[in-house]
Each structure stands twice: as structure tokens, then as C-alpha cells.
Design an enzyme around this catalytic site. Structure first.
Site, mmCIF file in Angstrom:
data_model
loop_
_atom_site.group_PDB
_atom_site.id
_atom_site.type_symbol
_atom_site.label_atom_id
_atom_site.label_comp_id
_atom_site.label_asym_id
_atom_site.label_seq_id
_atom_site.Cartn_x
_atom_site.Cartn_y
_atom_site.Cartn_z
ATOM 1 N N GLU A 1 10.915 -39.839 49.396
ATOM 2 C CA GLU A 1 9.695 -39.669 48.612
ATOM 3 C C GLU A 1 9.288 -40.985 47.947
ATOM 4 O O GLU A 1 10.036 -41.553 47.156
ATOM 5 C CB GLU A 1 9.887 -38.551 47.590
ATOM 6 C CG GLU A 1 9.896 -37.188 48.282
ATOM 7 C CD GLU A 1 10.250 -36.035 47.379
ATOM 8 O OE1 GLU A 1 9.934 -34.900 47.734
ATOM 9 O OE2 GLU A 1 10.846 -36.270 46.325
ATOM 10 N N LYS B 1 14.564 -32.918 58.560
ATOM 11 C CA LYS B 1 13.536 -33.062 57.530
ATOM 12 C C LYS B 1 14.187 -33.506 56.225
ATOM 13 O O LYS B 1 15.364 -33.199 55.982
ATOM 14 C CB LYS B 1 12.729 -31.777 57.357
ATOM 15 C CG LYS B 1 13.483 -30.518 56.982
ATOM 16 C CD LYS B 1 13.668 -30.307 55.513
ATOM 17 C CE LYS B 1 12.326 -30.349 54.817
ATOM 18 N NZ LYS B 1 12.564 -30.317 53.331
ATOM 19 N N ASN C 1 6.840 -35.965 42.515
ATOM 20 C CA ASN C 1 7.733 -35.002 41.877
ATOM 21 C C ASN C 1 7.283 -34.504 40.519
ATOM 22 O O ASN C 1 7.840 -33.548 39.993
ATOM 23 C CB ASN C 1 9.142 -35.578 41.794
ATOM 24 C CG ASN C 1 9.794 -35.549 43.147
ATOM 25 O OD1 ASN C 1 9.948 -34.488 43.716
ATOM 26 N ND2 ASN C 1 10.115 -36.708 43.682
ATOM 27 N N THR D 1 22.932 -33.386 54.613
ATOM 28 C CA THR D 1 21.749 -33.498 53.773
ATOM 29 C C THR D 1 20.532 -32.752 54.327
ATOM 30 O O THR D 1 20.158 -32.925 55.470
ATOM 31 C CB THR D 1 21.406 -34.974 53.571
ATOM 32 O OG1 THR D 1 20.453 -35.050 52.525
ATOM 33 C CG2 THR D 1 20.823 -35.600 54.814
#
Lengths: 406, 406
Positions: free
Chosen positions: A278, A180, A401, A191
Site C-alpha cells: 500500500e 494478493k 488506510n 502472507t
């Protein structure tokens, strides 16, 4: 959240003998989805791992580091929605409670239980929810790889997995990995959360060597935003159920094949994280060659891949190669402006420190309109090379974000 | 482009004896605005400078570095709209042509002419436009500080200047500085283009020492996007017209006062660049203390100030202090999670590695709604401290940079 335009279909992942998956609703956030993943692992399972280099690691990371020294695993618990990082003694207590609950239920040592959590920082993981979630998972029907891959997601927009096989000692062994992302992704670490399972029999130290090596050329070669998580963890579990003679050294027959398969799975998982970066709209490969060393090439590639100006230019499909020059220049690595060559896709745009004679932007502009963008840099200094993967920087990243917690 | 919400009114800047400003339309881009600034400097003017540490500097930067070794200046030419960087021999020829044109016109050596350019990378500065622009400037009426500050702008949304005075040798000397940003702004350098003028008499080596010191605590303490320009240049010119006995050492009377005034001007200019950071909606001060050293504190402060996740959280007025923990953790500097303390404005949010008991987010949320945000970090390790200024990361940054060239 819309699915990333770079999403790949979920691959067909076979079961791994010795691995049983279950998922449950722990309701770590106010959502109605599974957010606790439980994997039961056969007796004799070996384990290896790489974790974040953050100086502020989560208690889960500290727990896994300690447990990894023993090299054995019987269970994995992954919590999504709360990273439990920076929560002091309450965070540590939550991890200990999870390990104890699982150990009591399946009859193993707490140190055989690996725990990982992902989500907001600074809120202690609620022990009651975790315990209830574990109980629910233990009572649940087996889950598929796709359900497990979906349950560990946070801001990810699609579940990510990869699979491969290798022939070891005359037997075909299988690997399946899930991972993920998808923000706070930067290299110099393993990561975020990734888990690879195999039925191969392999001793823990060799599995660790293989995983560390695979990590260097996969998870450590991606970046979404240059921000390094407090919780990054990649674990590899080998149940041994394939029945091959346990691998103990890279000289053993089949060790090369297993290492290659592990590398392939890790690379595919790492690239899948970038594809779900993202706000990502483009998958970007940065290839640097001609550097003084491989390490220097990697730092230059990351300077390009982390540059907000390069990433926004790609988002805007703008052939602004001057920003690549800027990113090379700021990397702090050996570089000579007048030997530098740059290409976009197959088109050379600059050579020997200036634009190529008669430079035609049309093929570069066409390349930038695609979903897959390639930037090549030749420093003309030596033999060092590196490949790094990233995504572009778009309004989507800002939107995600600027109000992640709300 | 709308004016930054953080813009300050242009300050009242007095003339500096020995400095004559002129502006002209060189039309480096398809725009109808002045884009060439010319400053004539009195005979005897001394000069100091700091330039980018990029490994791919512009020919202007290389020209200035060579000229700075002589310590004398008679003219400054600033071109906006084209940085002339990464243009090989054609770029070098353009700088030489500019210096020669000015030297012939005003009767000085080419090495007395300082040249700086800002704008797109990779396009050779057109010599014919530069020469025509210089001729037009030489024939123009004197320009004001505000006109000069506006003429050096690119994506800046407001002209930026600062002024100060100091008493040296019984005489009041005056300083005026102008600066432009506003993307590709990162420290480890003198950032973008800044020019400070004073009528003080001071020898070049001492002026250089004062400028280098002022730069360390001003331009080198700001960041907009972590990207370092190929053209960053800050020059300080001292005409000597105030008539004080020339300063030669920091022990001379008045040297301290001049250094303090120079520091003040540089700090105000650097902060003005942040206030006009691309897309900025908040001015952010990051104060780090308790680090092992000042240098360590600065690196941690920059890790926070450059984190896209911290910057987007501030844009979203989201009290997501966990991202500050993340940025401290990834800085690679000495840190101990369980000694770390964090505050937003005057409100302590975390101490000893976890949220403070009974943490109330309301005052932090209120602080984040303002235009000026302060993040304080205490590492609890030593005496090292640093202050860094940055802005938030908004949709505006993406919009500006995804189609900058078009």
C-alpha cells in the site's frame, strides 16, 4: 486507485491440466466487479498449505487447516471484499455453507473444498451472496489466470502471478501461482492469500514439505507494514495431470527441480506483493550477513524493513543511514556497534562503527532516486545471513488506510 | 512546524534548590536557537538513570552508564541537533572533551558530569562547537525551566515539563522534570531524553530503584513509531537542598510519597512525549485487561499501539475495530478469539469473538472524532493488565520523516 509504480506486467501463464478457473460477481461490497473466484480441481489433486500464526484466525483459516490434514482437494473458493474474520458462529456457518454448496454441485466431500476470504474484519460473510456467487461461477465460462488474479484483489493495484516449469520423471510439469496483498502484510506466516497450481503428481506430505520450505524464503521474508493478517493463507494444489510417477520423497528424481520451481514461483509472488504494498514507491531489498545465525539475520533484516523511520527515509530519498543503525540496535539480536558495516546499493557508507573515511553521499543519493533500493548490513560476527523485501512508507499508505472502509 | 494539536500549556515549575540552568547557542545545526543546555548541580547531588537497550548506544549513553555507577552528579550537558551516535572514537572524544571542559570550569571530576545528545545519527559532535557552547552557557544568565525544556527539543513542537511535590521528613520536597521526543519513540527502554530534578535528599541506590520503577509504568509504556533510539536516557538528580534526612530505603518515612511524586512526574512527561509524537493528531490510551499476566497485557497493548493499521484507522476516525483484533492476534501472546472483548471509549463493540448484538457505530464514531481516544481490550483469560499510550499515524509523520535531515 492508481497502479503501483512498481507494478510488473502480467506474465504469460499457461493452463494447468486439471485446473478450471471461473469468476463471478458475489457483490460482497457495493462494487461492480468479480469478487468470487472458483477453481475446480481434477480428482486425485493433492494439496498443501501454510496459514497465519495469528491467535485470532478467520474461520476460513481454521477450515483449511482441518481440510489440509486430509491432503486432498477438488475445489477452491476465494471471496474478496469481506474476510469473514472475527464473526463467531455466523462466520463458521458461512464457510460450511460454501463448502456444502460446492460439494453438492460437483460431487465431492465438503472437506475437499478449500475456502479463503479477504477484506474487512468483523462482518459475517453473507451466505446468500456467497451461494448465489458460487452458482453464477459454476455457470460461467472459464476464466483466465489474469481474471482470477484480478478477482482475488482488494486494495491491490495490479494482478499478480508467477509461473515456472520443472522436469520430473521425464515430463515437463508446470506451476502457476497467483497472490494478493497488499496491506496487513508481515511475515511469521504465510502472507495474505496465495495459490499455486501444478500439474505435477506429488503426494501431499512431500508437497507440504516443499511448500513450507519455499514459504520460509519467500512469503515469510516480506513485510509491508509489520501487521499480520487474520486470514493469511497460501495453498498449493497438484493435480497430477502431467502423468509423472507421483513424487513421494525428496530423493525421487525431479523432486529437487519441482522444489526449486516452487521456490521460484513463491519468491516471485512474494516480491509482487511488496511491489503492490500500500502506497509503495520503492522496492527495497534488505540483505543482512555476518550475523550469529540465519534466524538472527532475519530478525535484524525485519527490524530494518519494518522501521517506519527507515521506510520514510527511503520514501524521501534521504540517505539517512543512521536509521539503519537504530534499527539494528533495537532488534534485540547480537550486534557490536564497532563491527557494524552498512551499504546502500554498492556504496559502503559505514564500517567499524562509524562513517567510512571521506564518505561521499552522492552515489547513495543517486541509488535512492531509483525504484529499487538495496540496503546491506554486515554485522561482522558470524556466518548468518538473510534477505528480506519491503517497500517504503509514503503518504499513499496513510491515505489508503485512514479511510479504507469508506 | 506547527504546534501539535495535542499540546499542553507549559506548567508553572518552581525552582529547585541546588539546580542552576543555563542555555546557549552551540549551533550544532544551521539554526539560530539555543541548542545546548547546562545544569549546575549542588555538591552532594545524587543521580539515577535508565538508558536505551539498543545494541548500538551512543557514546553519551555509555558515558552516563559508567558515571551512574558512582551515583554522584555536579552537572548535566544536553546537546540538541546531533546525537553523536555511531561516530566511533571521535564521538567518544567529544563526550570526554565536554566532561573535561565542565569539570575544569566548575571544579569537579569529569565523572560528575552527565552528557546527553539528540539529533541526527552518524555525524561526530564537533568538539569546538561544544566547548564554545559550554563556555557561552557558563557565562550566560540563569535560564528558566521553559527555556531549558525548549533548548533540548529537536522535532518537538512544544516544550514539555511536569512538576510535583511530596512531604518527606516533615519537609516539602519538589520535583521538576523536562523531556523531549518526538520520533524514534518506542518502549523497552527509557525513552529519548528526560531529566527530573528534585531537592529531596536521597541516596543514589534508592533513587535508582524509584526511577526504574517509575520508568516501567511511564516511559516504557509509550510508543510513537516503535523505533527505539540509540540515545534514550532518563536521569533523575536529587540535590538534597530540601534538608530532609537522606532517604535510604523505601521503609523510610516519606519514601512512598517521593516515589509517588516521581511516578506522577514521569507519567506526565511520558504522556507529553506522545502528545508531541511526530504528526500526532489524537492521543490514544490502550488499556488491556484479562491477560494471562501484566507482561503479556503490555505486549498486547504495544502490538495494538504500534500497529500502523490501527494508528491510521484512528487518524481517519474510522471505527475499524477489526484491526484491533488483528493486532491482538499478531502479538504472539495467549489469546482466545472467542473470549475477546473490545471497546472504543465507553462503547462495547465486540464480545465473545464477534460484534455485539445490534452494534451501533454512532457513539464510537463520535468518540473517534475527539482528540482523546481510548481502546479497551479484555482477553477474558486472567488478571493481567497494562495501559499504554500512543498517538495516531498521519501524513504529518511521513512529511516530517521523509525529509528530516534536509
Amino acid at each position: 486507485m492508481e497502479t503501483s509504480p512498481l507494478a510488473l506486467p502480467f506474465p504469460a501463464c499457461p493452463p494447468i491440466a486439471g485446473v478450471e478457473l471461473r469468476v463471478a460477481r458475489a457483490r460482497y461490497k457495493a462494487w461492480d466487479r468479480c469478487d468470487l473466484t472458483f477453481a475446480a480441481l481434477a480428482e486425485g489433486t493433492t494439496v498443501a498449505g501454510v496459514t497465519t500464526k495469528s491467535k485470532c484466525p478467520s474461520p476460513e483459516v481454521e477450515w483449511c487447516r482441518a481440510a489440509l490434514t486430509l491432503g486432498r482437494a477438488r475445489a477452491l473458493v476465494v471471496n474478496a471484499g469481506n474476510s469473514n474474520a472475527f464473526t463467531g458462529h455466523r462466520g463458521r456457518a458461512a464457510v460450511e455453507a460454501i463448502a456444502a454448496r460446492v460439494a453438492g454441485a460437483i460431487g465431492c466431500q465438503p472437506s475437499d473444498v478449500f475456502v479463503a476470504s479477504t477484506g474487512v474484519i468483523g462482518v459475517p460473510l453473507p451466505i446468500d451472496k456467497a451461494e448465489a456467487g458460487i452458482d453464477a461461477a459454476l455457470a460461467a465460462a472459464p476464466a483466465s489466470w489474469e481474471e482470477a488474479a484480478a478477482t482475488i484483489m482488494t486494495t491491490d493495484t495490479f494482478p499478480k502471478a508467477a509461473t515456472a516449469t520443472a522436469v520430473v520423471d521425464g515430463r515437463t510439469v508446470t506451476l502457476v501461482g497467483i497472490v494478493k496483498g497488499s496491506g496487513m502484510i508481515a511475515p511469521d506466516m504465510a502472507t495474505m492469500l496465495g495459490f499455486v497450481f501444478t500439474d505435477a503428481a506429488i503426494e501431499a506430505p512431500l508437497l507440504q514439505a516443499m511448500l513450507s520450505s519455499a514459504n520460509e524464503a519467500s512469503f515469510s521474508c516480506i513485510t509491508v507494514d509489520g501487521d499480520t493478517s487474520t486470514s493469511d493463507t497460501v495453498l498449493a494444489f497438484a493435480t497430477g495431470a502431467a502423468g509423472n510417477a507421483p513424487l513421494t520423497s525428496m530423493d525421487d528424481a525431479g523432486a529437487d527441480a519441482l522444489a526449486a520451481a516452487l521456490q521460484q514461483v513463491c519468491t516471485e509472488l512474494a516480491q509482487a506483493v511488496v511491489r503492490d504494498g500500500e502506497g509503495a514507491s520503492k522496492f527495497v531489498t534488505v540483505e543482512v550477513e555476518g550475523a550469529e545465525s540465519d534466524a538472527s539475520a532475519r530478525r535484524i533484516a525485519l527490524s530494518i524493513a519494518n522501521s517506519p523511520l527507515v521506510k520514510t527515509a527511503i520514501a524521501g530519498e534521504d540517505a539517512n543511514w543512521g536509521r539503519v543503525v537504530m534499527a539494528v540496535g533495537k532488534a534485540g539480536e547480537p550486534a557490536e556497534r564497532d563491527r557494524l558495516a552498512i551499504r546502500f546499493g554498492a556504496t559502503q557508507v559505514a564500517r567499524d562503527g562509524l562513517a567510512v573515511e571521506g564518505y561521499d553521499e552522492a552515489p547513495v543519493a543517486a541509488h535512492l532516486k531509483g525504484r529499487e533500493v538495496e540496503i546491506g548490513v554486515d554485522l561482522g560476527l558470524g556466518e548468518g545471513r538473510a534477505t528480506v523485501w519491503t517497500c517504503d512508507l509514503t503518504h499513499g499508505y496513510i491515505s489508503i488506510n485512514a479511510d479504507y472502509r469508506s
